[in-house]
Design a protein around this motif. Structure first.
Motif, PDB file in Angstrom:
ATOM      1  N   MET A 114       0.996  -1.228   0.182  1.00 25.43           N
ATOM      2  CA  MET A 114       0.050  -0.068   0.062  1.00 25.43           C
ATOM      3  C   MET A 114       1.172   1.212  -0.088  1.00 25.43           C
ATOM      4  SD  MET A 114      -3.321  -1.093   2.381  1.00 25.43           S
ATOM      5  CE  MET A 114      -2.325  -1.645   3.664  1.00 25.43           C
ATOM      6  N   ARG A 115       1.977   1.134   0.775  1.00 29.65           N
ATOM      7  CA  ARG A 115       2.860   2.397   0.789  1.00 29.65           C
ATOM      8  C   ARG A 115       3.469   2.644  -0.668  1.00 29.65           C
ATOM      9  NH1 ARG A 115       1.463   5.863   3.950  1.00 29.65           N
ATOM     10  NH2 ARG A 115       3.230   7.174   4.739  1.00 29.65           N
TER      11      ARG A 115
ATOM     12  N   PRO B  42       1.676   7.224  -7.893  1.00 31.39           N
ATOM     13  CA  PRO B  42       0.821   6.907  -8.931  1.00 31.39           C
ATOM     14  C   PRO B  42       1.779   6.410 -10.083  1.00 31.39           C
ATOM     15  CG  PRO B  42       0.152   9.132  -8.373  1.00 31.39           C
ATOM     16  CD  PRO B  42       1.288   8.969  -7.513  1.00 31.39           C
ATOM     17  N   SER B  43       3.062   6.781 -10.362  1.00 28.64           N
ATOM     18  CA  SER B  43       3.817   6.565 -11.420  1.00 28.64           C
ATOM     19  C   SER B  43       5.231   6.517 -11.008  1.00 28.64           C
ATOM     20  CB  SER B  43       3.401   6.887 -12.791  1.00 28.64           C
ATOM     21  OG  SER B  43       3.774   8.431 -12.725  1.00 28.64           O
TER      22      SER B  43
ATOM     23  N   SER C 172      -8.246  19.928  -9.008  1.00 28.47           N
ATOM     24  CA  SER C 172      -6.798  19.363  -9.418  1.00 28.47           C
ATOM     25  C   SER C 172      -6.857  17.666  -9.089  1.00 28.47           C
ATOM     26  CB  SER C 172      -5.693  20.077  -9.162  1.00 28.47           C
ATOM     27  OG  SER C 172      -5.569  21.311  -9.558  1.00 28.47           O
ATOM     28  N   PRO C 173      -6.495  16.980  -9.635  1.00 25.05           N
ATOM     29  CA  PRO C 173      -6.217  15.493  -9.496  1.00 25.05           C
ATOM     30  C   PRO C 173      -5.007  15.481  -8.164  1.00 25.05           C
ATOM     31  CG  PRO C 173      -5.166  15.783 -11.399  1.00 25.05           C
ATOM     32  CD  PRO C 173      -5.626  16.964 -11.079  1.00 25.05           C
ATOM     33  N   ALA C 174      -5.362  14.447  -7.381  1.00 24.31           N
ATOM     34  CA  ALA C 174      -4.511  14.471  -6.251  1.00 24.31           C
ATOM     35  C   ALA C 174      -3.070  13.906  -6.800  1.00 24.31           C
ATOM     36  CB  ALA C 174      -5.100  13.239  -5.222  1.00 24.31           C
ATOM     37  N   PRO C 175      -2.022  14.401  -6.139  1.00 19.77           N
ATOM     38  CA  PRO C 175      -0.899  13.932  -6.603  1.00 19.77           C
ATOM     39  C   PRO C 175      -0.431  12.362  -5.997  1.00 19.77           C
ATOM     40  CG  PRO C 175      -0.356  15.389  -4.719  1.00 19.77           C
ATOM     41  CD  PRO C 175      -1.969  15.460  -5.224  1.00 19.77           C
ATOM     42  N   LEU C 176      -1.073  11.883  -5.077  1.00 24.33           N
ATOM     43  CA  LEU C 176      -1.021  10.674  -4.609  1.00 24.33           C
ATOM     44  C   LEU C 176      -2.270   9.866  -4.772  1.00 24.33           C
ATOM     45  CD1 LEU C 176       0.596  11.465  -0.888  1.00 24.33           C
ATOM     46  CD2 LEU C 176       1.696  10.665  -2.868  1.00 24.33           C
ATOM     47  N   ARG C 177      -2.138   8.623  -4.531  1.00 26.31           N
ATOM     48  CA  ARG C 177      -3.398   7.718  -4.856  1.00 26.31           C
ATOM     49  C   ARG C 177      -4.106   7.679  -3.511  1.00 26.31           C
ATOM     50  NH1 ARG C 177      -0.705   3.311  -8.174  1.00 26.31           N
ATOM     51  NH2 ARG C 177      -1.011   3.748 -10.249  1.00 26.31           N
TER      52      ARG C 177
ATOM     53  N   ASP D 282      -6.217   3.329   2.629  1.00 27.15           N
ATOM     54  CA  ASP D 282      -6.327   2.161   3.065  1.00 27.15           C
ATOM     55  C   ASP D 282      -5.196   1.569   3.911  1.00 27.15           C
ATOM     56  OD1 ASP D 282      -8.728   1.340   1.715  1.00 27.15           O
ATOM     57  OD2 ASP D 282      -7.378   0.641   0.177  1.00 27.15           O
ATOM     58  N   GLY D 283      -3.979   2.204   3.877  1.00 19.13           N
ATOM     59  CA  GLY D 283      -2.934   1.978   4.359  1.00 19.13           C
ATOM     60  C   GLY D 283      -3.100   2.809   5.960  1.00 19.13           C
TER      61      GLY D 283
END
Lengths: 226, 80
Positions: A33-34, A39-40, A58-63, A69-70
């Protein structure tokens, strides 16, 4: 012709084995999960660019899902550890009161947990995995005592439900527990699972021999320690 | 659950650690088999494993070996 399923031998279906199987998943899940948070590969190299914004911003820079969940698993693990610690100190834990806030603040002092009980954003995937081992080992050290106390078992079952859900999403190939000797062919090749769902929250023990295909089903209603 | 695999004689023999000749004998004894698009005899893996288990359970030497192993693992019975 195929319906020769055997009842699972008693020592395989002990609750402690189920606890061990579920907790074995924790370090791998925390790491997965970490790692899934970014994202990429481009984002890891600092080349992530967030430009423009639609109606939803704006889209989030992190999932966000992986991060949430983490944090959820981290919080549940911390709470379970607290409940177990408190129980063995002779008092029942208060999961919702001011006491809980105080305990989370204590954990936050260790710089790996935020003030809200979430995983610190500075924790890397490897660190999360190592910390996962520490937490699960602390719980497994008391596995036999936990199995004897229904209140603690209930607390663990809540975590089991979360773990099974997260396993399906982040680590379907996660490590399996040790194999048992098959009572039909004699090979050490029986893989036990505790993730065959009976209802949304209740799982049933199930095992298959990878050599001869013999299936074993845990008889929930005859389980001696339930 | 994975989809059942169709195994040729050679694959089936390797899967259950037996010879091709023995698998052919199992077919003669009634194990259902089919034919694939290339005309080869194939057997469903689940059917093969069920036949394998049936034969293990009906094999006195194997049952004796299993019992001996259980006794070794559990220790001898002690009459009180």
């Amino acid at each position: 012709m195929h319906d020769d399923t055997k009842p699972m031998p008693e020592e395989w279906s002990r609750w402690v084995e189920s606890l061990r199987w579920h907790l074995d998943l924790v370090p791998g899940l925390l790491e997965a999960m970490r790692a899934a948070r970014i994202p990429s590969a481009a984002a890891q190299m600092g080349a992530e660019r967030v430009s423009g914004s639609g109606a939803n911003g704006s889209p989030a820079p992190l999932r966000v899902e992986a991060t949430d969940d983490g944090d959820l698993l981290w919080r549940e693990l911390g709470e379970l550890l607290d409940i177990i610690d408190r129980w063995f100190e002779g008092e029942q834990a208060d999961r919702y009161g001011a006491e809980l806030v105080a305990r989370i603040a204590t954990r936050a002092d260790r710089a790996e947990t935020t003030a809200r009980g979430e995983m610190s954003p500075n924790l890397t995937a490897t660190e999360a995995r190592l910390r996962g081992y520490e937490i699960t080992n602390a719980i497994l050290d008391r596995a036999e005592q936990i199995a004897d106390r229904p209140a603690l078992r209930d607390a663990c079952e809540t975590l089991f439900t979360t773990l099974r859900r997260l396993r399906a999403r982040y680590a379907p190939e996660a490590k399996r527990a040790r194999r048992r000797r098959c009572t039909t062919c004699g090979e050490v090749a029986v893989v036990c699972e505790w993730a065959v769902l009976v209802t949304r929250t209740v799982a049933r023990g199930y095992a298959t021999c990878t050599e001869c295909g013999q299936e074993y089903m845990e008889e929930l209603w005859t389980r001696p320690d339930s | 659950m994975d989809a059942p695999r169709q195994l040729t004689y050679r694959q089936a023999a390797k899967r259950v650690h037996r010879s091709v000749r023995q698998i052919k004998q199992w077919r003669h004894d009634g194990m259902p088999m089919g034919v694939d698009e290339r005309g080869r005899r194939t057997v469903d893996e689940r059917v093969l494993l069920a036949e394998y288990r049936r034969r293990l359970n009906a094999w006195p030497a194997h049952r004796y070996r299993m019992r001996s192993r259980d006794d070794t693992l559990n220790g001898p019975d002690v009459d009180t």
